[in-house]
Design an enzyme around this catalytic site. Structure first.
Site, PDB file in Angstrom:
ATOM      1  N   ASP A 107     -13.203 -17.765 -62.197  1.00  0.00           N
ATOM      2  CA  ASP A 107     -12.018 -17.039 -61.718  1.00  0.00           C
ATOM      3  C   ASP A 107     -11.330 -16.248 -62.823  1.00  0.00           C
ATOM      4  O   ASP A 107     -11.574 -16.474 -64.009  1.00  0.00           O
ATOM      5  CB  ASP A 107     -11.030 -18.019 -61.073  1.00  0.00           C
ATOM      6  CG  ASP A 107     -10.628 -19.167 -62.002  1.00  0.00           C
ATOM      7  OD1 ASP A 107     -11.445 -19.592 -62.838  1.00  0.00           O
ATOM      8  OD2 ASP A 107      -9.471 -19.633 -61.900  1.00  0.00           O
ATOM      9  N   GLU A 173     -10.070 -22.443 -62.973  1.00  0.00           N
ATOM     10  CA  GLU A 173      -9.517 -22.753 -64.300  1.00  0.00           C
ATOM     11  C   GLU A 173      -8.125 -22.154 -64.456  1.00  0.00           C
ATOM     12  O   GLU A 173      -7.240 -22.762 -65.057  1.00  0.00           O
ATOM     13  CB  GLU A 173     -10.443 -22.211 -65.404  1.00  0.00           C
ATOM     14  CG  GLU A 173     -10.096 -22.691 -66.813  1.00  0.00           C
ATOM     15  CD  GLU A 173      -9.057 -21.857 -67.548  1.00  0.00           C
ATOM     16  OE1 GLU A 173      -8.486 -22.347 -68.544  1.00  0.00           O
ATOM     17  OE2 GLU A 173      -8.778 -20.710 -67.141  1.00  0.00           O
TER      18      GLU A 173
HETATM   19 ZN    ZN Z   1     -10.069 -18.188 -69.609  1.00  0.00          ZN
END
Ligand code: ZN
Ligand code: NAG
Length: 430
Positions: A107, A173
């Site tokens: 992401d 993340e």
């Molecule tokens: Zn990163």
């Protein structure tokens, strides 16, 4: 425009275009041009929040890895299966040795196209300067392409790893990793990988030394509530809630200045101090007021000391202040040590990594603690060594910023650097 002048301009334009094409094919081999193309293809997949196209990223990366002979697995840690975690594996010749894991998140943070020179998902390649503009160019969509292209280079050179090499491509993340690496690190599937060492993302370096990170800061949130004498807003009186709260804000501001001063004086890195930033004042009435603070602490900080200061100095009960401290994630690893990866002789992986950088013709800067957090913290908590590293030298730090870019030559050099790193780590017999 007179016809002759127009013709001359046209001729000049053609010469310029031919020169540009010639320059490009001069500068890059066919393989390198293809590698840049694969990087652009990956950057063009919209993996930014709030609706990252994980399926699109998987559809791109899985066949790509399979074409290099890697085994591919897709794991799901959410019931709706909308957040795939991809595992790519190059089996080692000695499966009894703990494996090496290279991580990257799928992401990215959102982009505001109106602030960009080029659309953030076009992956525009500026052939003059070599910059490739895209959200994720630095953070961190360069990594899986560099990992895979390095594997291509090693495989073509006939190299066979002793240790098994895994690449993990994880969701979420940028939004805490709760449905990504956090669940993965606790899973049976992860345990079975028998990971001995992990490399994860780092940050660009503005000079020619590579940066490496051995810890992430701890994240705390502090809420201080003040109570005071009730009274009308038109009247001044002692001991109002806001007045008590202002004392708290001022003493914490003094601490903040002292910490920031250490960074400004060059005595400590930005990740090596406690940062504190006031958040919102949430509720203000004459008899009640509340303020929130965002604290980031180096993992090696004396946390008991900070907790004492909160209780005794910053939010003491005798000033009618109460506080609530929210600590995100553990403060120590499973063995009760600070959550850092040693960068000295006590960690044999460190010297293998350091030697690989030297053999690639690179220089390492002094290891740092990252100011923010990455998925590495979940691995370090398990007592497994992990370093944050992204091979980007002489590059402005543009993660999460407008006009994020990576220069083509820097990207390509990163592939060579990973060839050295993967060769060294996967051959390490210790
Ligand atoms: Zn990163
Ligand atoms: C290596 O570093 C760790 C953690 O940073 C430290 O605790 C340890 O004392 C150091 N060991 C040596 C041999 O210097």
């Amino acid at each position: 425009m007179p016809l002759l002048r127009r013709r001359r301009l046209l001729a000049a334009a053609v010469v310029f275009l031919l020169a540009a094409v010639a320059h490009q094919s001069d500068a890059f081999t066919e393989l390198e041009t293809a590698q840049i193309g694969r990087f652009q293809d990956y950057l063009r997949i919209h993996t930014a929040h709030p609706s990252p196209d994980y399926a699109g990223a998987a559809a791109f990366l899985l066949p790509y890895a399979a074409s290099l002979g890697l085994h591919t697995t897709t794991l799901h840690f959410t019931p709706c299966k909308s957040k795939p975690l991809l595992l790519l594996t190059w089996p080692g010749t000695d499966p009894s040795l703990p494996s090496v894991l290279l991580n990257s998140h799928l992401d990215s943070v959102p982009a505001e196209p109106e602030h960009w020179l080029h659309p953030p998902f076009a992956a525009h390649h500026d052939t003059g300067g070599g910059r490739i503009y895209a959200r994720g160019a630095q953070d961190d969509k360069c990594l899986p392409i560099q990992y895979l292209e390095a594997i291509r280079g090693l495989r073509d050179a006939g190299f066979a790893p002793a240790r098994t090499l895994h690449i993990s491509l994880v969701p979420d993340e940028e939004i805490s990793g709760a449905d990504g690496f956090e669940k993965f690190a606790r899973s049976e599937e992860f345990r079975e990988l028998n990971v001995g060492f992990m490399l994860d993302e780092g940050q660009a370096s503005v000079n020619d030394e590579f940066r490496v990170f051995y810890g992430d800061r701890l994240v705390w949130r502090l809420i201080v509530k003040a109570t005071g004498a009730p009274g009308h807003g038109s009247r001044m009186f002692d001991g109002a809630a806001v007045e008590n709260l202002m004392d708290c804000v001022e003493t914490i501001a003094g601490f903040r200045d002292a910490q920031f001063g250490l960074v400004k004086a060059g005595l400590r890195g930005p990740g090596e101090v406690v940062s504190v930033n006031p958040g919102f004042v949430m509720n203000m009435q004459p008899s009640e007021a509340e303020v929130g603070f965002d604290f980031r602490l180096p993992p090696t900080e004396d946390v008991e000391h900070i907790i004492r200061r909160i209780k005794e100095e910053w939010a003491p009960a005798h000033k009618n202040l109460i506080h609530e401290l929210m600590i995100k994630g553990p403060m120590q690893d499973v063995a009760g040590r600070p959550i850092v990866t040693p960068t000295n002789a006590s960690n044999p992986w460190w010297s293998v990594f350091e030697q690989a950088i030297i053999s690639a013709g690179g220089k390492l800067a002094k290891p740092e603690i990252l100011s923010s957090t990455t998925d590495s913290r979940f691995i370090r908590q398990l007592g497994i060594p992990a370093l944050g590293f992204s091979p980007m030298t002489n590059t402005p730090i543009l993660l999460h910023d407008h006009n994020e870019f990576l220069e083509d030559k820097v990207f390509l050099r990163g592939i060579k650097v990973y060839e050295h790193i993967i060769r060294a780590l996967s051959s390490f017999k210790g």
